[in-house]
Motif scaffolding. Structure first.
Motif, short mmCIF file in Angstrom:
data_model
loop_
_atom_site.label_atom_id
_atom_site.label_comp_id
_atom_site.label_asym_id
_atom_site.label_seq_id
_atom_site.Cartn_x
_atom_site.Cartn_y
_atom_site.Cartn_z
N ILE A 86 0.83 -1.21 0.00
CA ILE A 86 0.00 0.00 0.00
C ILE A 86 0.87 1.26 0.00
N SER A 87 2.04 1.19 0.61
CA SER A 87 2.91 2.37 0.64
C SER A 87 3.43 2.73 -0.75
N GLN A 88 3.43 1.76 -1.67
CA GLN A 88 3.93 2.01 -3.02
C GLN A 88 2.82 2.40 -4.01
N LEU A 89 1.58 2.38 -3.54
CA LEU A 89 0.46 2.73 -4.43
C LEU A 89 0.35 4.24 -4.58
N GLU A 90 -0.14 4.63 -5.73
CA GLU A 90 -0.41 6.04 -5.99
C GLU A 90 -1.90 6.23 -6.12
N LYS A 91 -2.36 7.41 -5.77
CA LYS A 91 -3.78 7.70 -5.92
C LYS A 91 -4.13 7.70 -7.39
N PRO A 92 -5.26 7.07 -7.75
CA PRO A 92 -5.72 7.13 -9.14
C PRO A 92 -5.92 8.58 -9.58
N ALA A 93 -5.85 8.82 -10.86
CA ALA A 93 -5.92 10.19 -11.41
C ALA A 93 -7.11 10.98 -10.89
N GLY A 94 -8.24 10.34 -10.75
CA GLY A 94 -9.44 11.05 -10.29
C GLY A 94 -9.36 11.54 -8.85
N PHE A 95 -8.37 11.04 -8.09
CA PHE A 95 -8.23 11.43 -6.68
C PHE A 95 -7.00 12.28 -6.44
N ALA A 96 -6.19 12.51 -7.46
CA ALA A 96 -4.97 13.28 -7.27
C ALA A 96 -5.31 14.73 -6.92
#
Length: 191
Positions: free
Chosen positions: A180-190
């Motif tokens: 989870i620490s390596q995940l990025e927020k999807p574009a719609g949540f950035a």
């Protein structure tokens, strides 16, 4: 991403995850985790289970991280095709059963097969055991490759549930924390 920044959807398998199961323990410890409840845990109907996962993804207000075990993996994978997967940051998939195996018991679990084999549109990780009575390691290895998922070899760990000694499952917790620490927020949540 931090766990608190995500909607963590706990997706149990056949008969649900009891109080000693690692999924139940994680749900109790992670403030942003919630269980995808099913109307019928002991007689699962694929369409109903998939619809519930799709509904929970739709209801999410933060990036979604799927945490599925056993038959919950099948429900999650089928739901991805129907859901707004732009909301999904990642999937942590544990002990996927071989739902295309005619030897699987109970037989109605085959109604969840076969798995879609297209690559997942977000980061994913499959944890598989070499002696899982519900799915051969080679089968998990093949679907992980098709999905583009990182495969974690859990050694001889049975079905990775409380019955196989994986109630607290600290090793899984560490793997999940790194994932989870390596995940990025999807574009719609950035921001």
């Amino acid at each position: 991403m931090k766990a608190s920044e995500a909607d963590i959807l706990i997706i149990p398998g056949y008969t649900n995850s009891g109080p000693d199961h690692w999924q139940s323990r994680w749900e109790g410890k992670l403030s942003s985790a919630r269980r995808v409840e099913q109307a019928e845990w002991s007689k699962p109907v694929r369409e109903d289970w998939v619809r519930r996962v799709v509904e929970e993804i739709a209801a999410a207000e933060k990036p979604v991280v799927l945490v599925a075990h056993s038959l919950g993996v099948a429900a999650a994978i089928h739901a991805i095709a129907e859901a707004d997967h732009g909301k999904i940051a990642g999937a942590f998939l544990v002990a996927p059963p071989d739902v295309a195996n005619p030897q699987i018991r109970p037989k109605h679990l085959m109604s969840f097969g076969p798995y879609p084999r297209t690559p997942l549109p977000f980061p994913s990780l499959v944890v598989a055991s070499r002696n899982d009575p519900f799915g051969a390691f080679e089968q998990a290895e093949a679907i992980a490759a098709d999905w583009g998922a990182l495969l974690v070899d859990a050694g001889e760990s049975g079905h990775l549930n409380s019955e196989s000694g994986h109630g607290p499952w600290p090793e899984g917790s560490m793997v999940f924390a790194k994932f989870i620490s390596q995940l990025e927020k999807p574009a719609g949540f950035a921001p």
